[in-house]
Design a protein around this motif. Structure first.
Motif, PDB file in Angstrom:
ATOM      1  N   GLU A   2       0.841  -1.196   0.000  1.00  0.00           N
ATOM      2  CA  GLU A   2       0.000   0.000   0.000  1.00  0.00           C
ATOM      3  C   GLU A   2       0.881   1.253   0.000  1.00  0.00           C
ATOM      4  O   GLU A   2       1.939   1.280   0.615  1.00  0.00           O
ATOM      5  CB  GLU A   2      -0.910   0.009   1.225  1.00  0.00           C
ATOM      6  N   PRO A   3       0.438   2.308  -0.676  1.00  0.00           N
ATOM      7  CA  PRO A   3       1.219   3.557  -0.691  1.00  0.00           C
ATOM      8  C   PRO A   3       1.214   4.225   0.680  1.00  0.00           C
ATOM      9  O   PRO A   3       0.300   4.032   1.478  1.00  0.00           O
ATOM     10  CB  PRO A   3       0.488   4.419  -1.719  1.00  0.00           C
ATOM     11  N   HIS A   4       2.260   5.001   0.925  1.00  0.00           N
ATOM     12  CA  HIS A   4       2.379   5.716   2.199  1.00  0.00           C
ATOM     13  C   HIS A   4       1.297   6.789   2.299  1.00  0.00           C
ATOM     14  O   HIS A   4       1.089   7.576   1.381  1.00  0.00           O
ATOM     15  CB  HIS A   4       3.752   6.383   2.309  1.00  0.00           C
ATOM     16  N   GLU A   5       0.607   6.791   3.424  1.00  0.00           N
ATOM     17  CA  GLU A   5      -0.387   7.814   3.721  1.00  0.00           C
ATOM     18  C   GLU A   5      -0.079   8.366   5.101  1.00  0.00           C
ATOM     19  O   GLU A   5      -0.166   7.655   6.090  1.00  0.00           O
ATOM     20  CB  GLU A   5      -1.798   7.220   3.675  1.00  0.00           C
ATOM     21  N   PRO A   6       0.314   9.619   5.172  1.00  0.00           N
ATOM     22  CA  PRO A   6       0.742  10.187   6.451  1.00  0.00           C
ATOM     23  C   PRO A   6      -0.408  10.366   7.434  1.00  0.00           C
ATOM     24  O   PRO A   6      -1.570  10.483   7.040  1.00  0.00           O
ATOM     25  CB  PRO A   6       1.308  11.552   6.052  1.00  0.00           C
ATOM     26  N   ASP A   7      -0.054  10.394   8.692  1.00  0.00           N
ATOM     27  CA  ASP A   7      -0.997  10.794   9.727  1.00  0.00           C
ATOM     28  C   ASP A   7      -1.211  12.292   9.528  1.00  0.00           C
ATOM     29  O   ASP A   7      -0.243  13.052   9.407  1.00  0.00           O
ATOM     30  CB  ASP A   7      -0.385  10.506  11.099  1.00  0.00           C
ATOM     31  N   LEU A   8      -2.451  12.718   9.455  1.00  0.00           N
ATOM     32  CA  LEU A   8      -2.720  14.135   9.183  1.00  0.00           C
ATOM     33  C   LEU A   8      -2.132  15.077  10.222  1.00  0.00           C
ATOM     34  O   LEU A   8      -1.823  16.230   9.904  1.00  0.00           O
ATOM     35  CB  LEU A   8      -4.221  14.379   9.070  1.00  0.00           C
ATOM     36  N   THR A   9      -1.959  14.616  11.447  1.00  0.00           N
ATOM     37  CA  THR A   9      -1.376  15.491  12.468  1.00  0.00           C
ATOM     38  C   THR A   9       0.096  15.774  12.173  1.00  0.00           C
ATOM     39  O   THR A   9       0.651  16.719  12.720  1.00  0.00           O
ATOM     40  CB  THR A   9      -1.527  14.890  13.876  1.00  0.00           C
ATOM     41  N   ASP A  10       0.704  14.976  11.293  1.00  0.00           N
ATOM     42  CA  ASP A  10       2.098  15.198  10.899  1.00  0.00           C
ATOM     43  C   ASP A  10       2.230  16.075   9.662  1.00  0.00           C
ATOM     44  O   ASP A  10       3.331  16.383   9.233  1.00  0.00           O
ATOM     45  CB  ASP A  10       2.792  13.855  10.624  1.00  0.00           C
TER      46      ASP A  10
END
Length: 101
Positions: A2-10
């Motif tokens: 799966e592609p990288h999906e950041p934590d929105l808080t970051d």
């Protein structure tokens, strides 16, 4: 994989705003806001497949979208609930602006 999906808080709000500043990416976000989820190949905004892939990657890495595999396709959806929780009113403001297309 799966592609990288950041934590929105970051993700800084400036990264989100930069991703939304491009006309093609804004069209993709508008389409996802209306349709909920779509295949990567369904976005036809007059750009090449490689350019479309680049724009989808920018949106994903800015925390605006999630991508999941479904057989041989990739489905993209807007992270609307998360974005609204972290940046209240941002998407509404962006999506309510005049569509330049």
């Amino acid at each position: 994989m799966e592609p990288h999906e950041p934590d929105l808080t970051d993700v800084p709000v400036t990264t989100v705003l930069t991703a939304l500043a491009d006309d093609v990416r804004l069209k993709i976000v508008r389409a996802l806001a209306e349709d909920g989820e779509a295949t990567c190949g369904s976005f036809d905004f007059g750009v090449s497949k490689a350019t479309r892939s680049h724009h989808l990657k920018v949106l994903r890495e800015a925390g605006l979208t999630r991508t999941r595999a479904a057989g041989t396709s990739r489905l993209v959806r807007l992270r609307r609930d998360e974005l609204d929780r972290l940046y209240p009113g941002l998407l509404d403001a962006v999506l309510s602006t005049h569509n330049s297309a």
